[in-house]
Design an enzyme around this catalytic site. Structure first.
Site, PDB file in Angstrom:
ATOM      1  N   GLU A  11      10.610   7.833   7.111  1.00 51.67           N
ATOM      2  CA  GLU A  11       9.063   8.065   7.209  1.00 51.67           C
ATOM      3  C   GLU A  11       8.843   9.569   8.108  1.00 51.67           C
ATOM      4  OE1 GLU A  11       7.284   4.018   6.116  1.00 51.67           O
ATOM      5  OE2 GLU A  11       7.538   4.941   8.242  1.00 51.67           O
ATOM      6  N   GLY A  77       4.361  -1.985  -0.442  1.00 51.77           N
ATOM      7  CA  GLY A  77       4.515  -3.092  -1.367  1.00 51.77           C
ATOM      8  C   GLY A  77       3.114  -2.805  -2.402  1.00 51.77           C
ATOM      9  N   MET A 174       2.975  -2.884   6.753  1.00 55.27           N
ATOM     10  CA  MET A 174       2.967  -3.556   8.232  1.00 55.27           C
ATOM     11  C   MET A 174       2.621  -2.595   9.042  1.00 55.27           C
ATOM     12  SD  MET A 174       6.995  -5.006   7.383  1.00 55.27           S
ATOM     13  CE  MET A 174       6.664  -6.089   8.697  1.00 55.27           C
ATOM     14  N   GLU A 175       1.591  -2.182   9.382  1.00 58.72           N
ATOM     15  CA  GLU A 175       1.374  -1.380  10.000  1.00 58.72           C
ATOM     16  C   GLU A 175      -0.542   0.050   9.660  1.00 58.72           C
ATOM     17  OE1 GLU A 175       4.179  -0.036   8.508  1.00 58.72           O
ATOM     18  OE2 GLU A 175       5.255  -1.359  10.059  1.00 58.72           O
ATOM     19  N   ASP A 198       8.063  -0.168  -4.126  1.00 56.30           N
ATOM     20  CA  ASP A 198       8.629  -1.684  -4.207  1.00 56.30           C
ATOM     21  C   ASP A 198       7.667  -2.442  -4.648  1.00 56.30           C
ATOM     22  OD1 ASP A 198       8.997  -1.986  -0.949  1.00 56.30           O
ATOM     23  OD2 ASP A 198       7.494  -3.457  -2.222  1.00 56.30           O
TER      24      ASP A 198
HETATM   25  N1  ADE Z   1       6.609  -1.257   2.962  1.00 62.78           N
HETATM   26  C1  ADE Z   1       7.199  -1.006   1.590  1.00 62.78           C
HETATM   27  N2  ADE Z   1       7.442  -2.585   0.706  1.00 62.78           N
HETATM   28  C2  ADE Z   1       6.988  -3.524   1.696  1.00 62.78           C
HETATM   29  C3  ADE Z   1       5.969  -4.886   1.261  1.00 62.78           C
HETATM   30  N3  ADE Z   1       6.942  -5.350   0.019  1.00 62.78           N
HETATM   31  N4  ADE Z   1       5.772  -5.342   2.215  1.00 62.78           N
HETATM   32  C4  ADE Z   1       5.445  -5.226   3.243  1.00 62.78           C
HETATM   33  N5  ADE Z   1       5.982  -3.648   3.585  1.00 62.78           N
HETATM   34  C5  ADE Z   1       6.379  -3.346   3.246  1.00 62.78           C
END
Ligand code: ADE
Length: 230
Positions: A11, A77, A174-175, A198
């Site tokens: 990234e 996501g 997640m951050e 995703d």
């Molecule tokens: N980063 C990218 N896709 C994610 C997901 N599905 N859950 C958590 N962090 C992500």
């Protein structure tokens, strides 16, 4: 000074490639690259994954580098059916989807005894990021909305449904909320910029590695454009 945080090497690697590095500093097992991009003084750092790494990283940017603006870039996501893989989300605000003190009457996501549920992003930065993305990445859609974060990779319909049910959010990662909270506590401006890799469902695990490369290309283009105008 502008701090740029990405959770993973991939990234931040491409962005580092266009940077004139003046100094590298090691702190808390993280390497901070200080230098110039499009004539702006920046510090780029890979925080590592998850909210604790992100919070430590953001606080170091404030304390040791005196940043007054933090940009968090990466992938996420999707939580909203109208978003396609590759589209860009720019945060209006961010919160912790895995913070749960509901037993004490707090709404899900609320950090107990703090005065806000979600940490608002800097409105000017949000507007600029949206305009720049629409210009430099016309092949994808730009969305402005809530980002929710947790120490979980969301990769099942059940996990996704739980989050969607409680929060009117565009994407999950997640951050971001940890960085947003640090920015809020220190009164520095921030924005989260996330390309969708995703759909946070049962196919997330397969989609993620395939689409992450393209997502990062779009993010880097946006970041360079944004730095030119902030
Ligand atoms: N980063 C990218 N896709 C994610 C997901 N599905 N859950 C958590 N962090 C992500």
């Amino acid at each position: 000074m502008i701090g740029i945080i990405g959770a993973m090497d991939e990234e931040v690697a491409d962005l580092k490639g266009v940077m004139l590095v003046e100094e590298t500093v090691e702190l808390a097992s993280m390497t901070f690259f200080k230098g110039m991009i499009v004539e702006k003084q920046v510090v780029i750092v890979r925080s590592g994954i998850g909210k604790v790494n992100a919070a430590v990283c953001a606080q170091i940017l404030v304390d040791k580098f005196g940043v007054d603006m933090i940009i968090n870039t990466g992938v996420a996501g999707s939580l909203n059916a109208k978003l396609n893989i590759g589209d860009m989300v720019i945060s209006t605000d961010a919160l912790h989807h895995d913070m749960d003190a509901t037993k004490f009457g707090d709404p899900l996501g609320q950090v107990p005894r703090m005065d806000t549920l979600a940490f608002p992003a800097d409105e000017r930065l949000v507007g600029l990021a949206k305009d720049v993305n629409e210009t430099v990445n016309p092949d994808i859609q730009t969305y402005v909305g809530r980002v929710v974060s947790g120490d979980q990779f969301i990769a099942s319909a059940e996990q996704k449904e739980r989050i969607v049910k409680h929060f009117d959010a565009y994407c999950t990662e997640m951050e971001g909320a940890a960085i947003a909270q640090v920015a809020y506590l220190n009164q520095v401006s921030y924005v989260i910029i996330r390309a969708i890799s995703d759909k946070a469902d049962n196919s997330a695990q397969e989609d993620y590695p395939v689409f992450v490369k393209k997502a990062i290309e779009h993010s880097v283009r946006l970041l360079i454009g944004l730095l030119a105008v902030v």
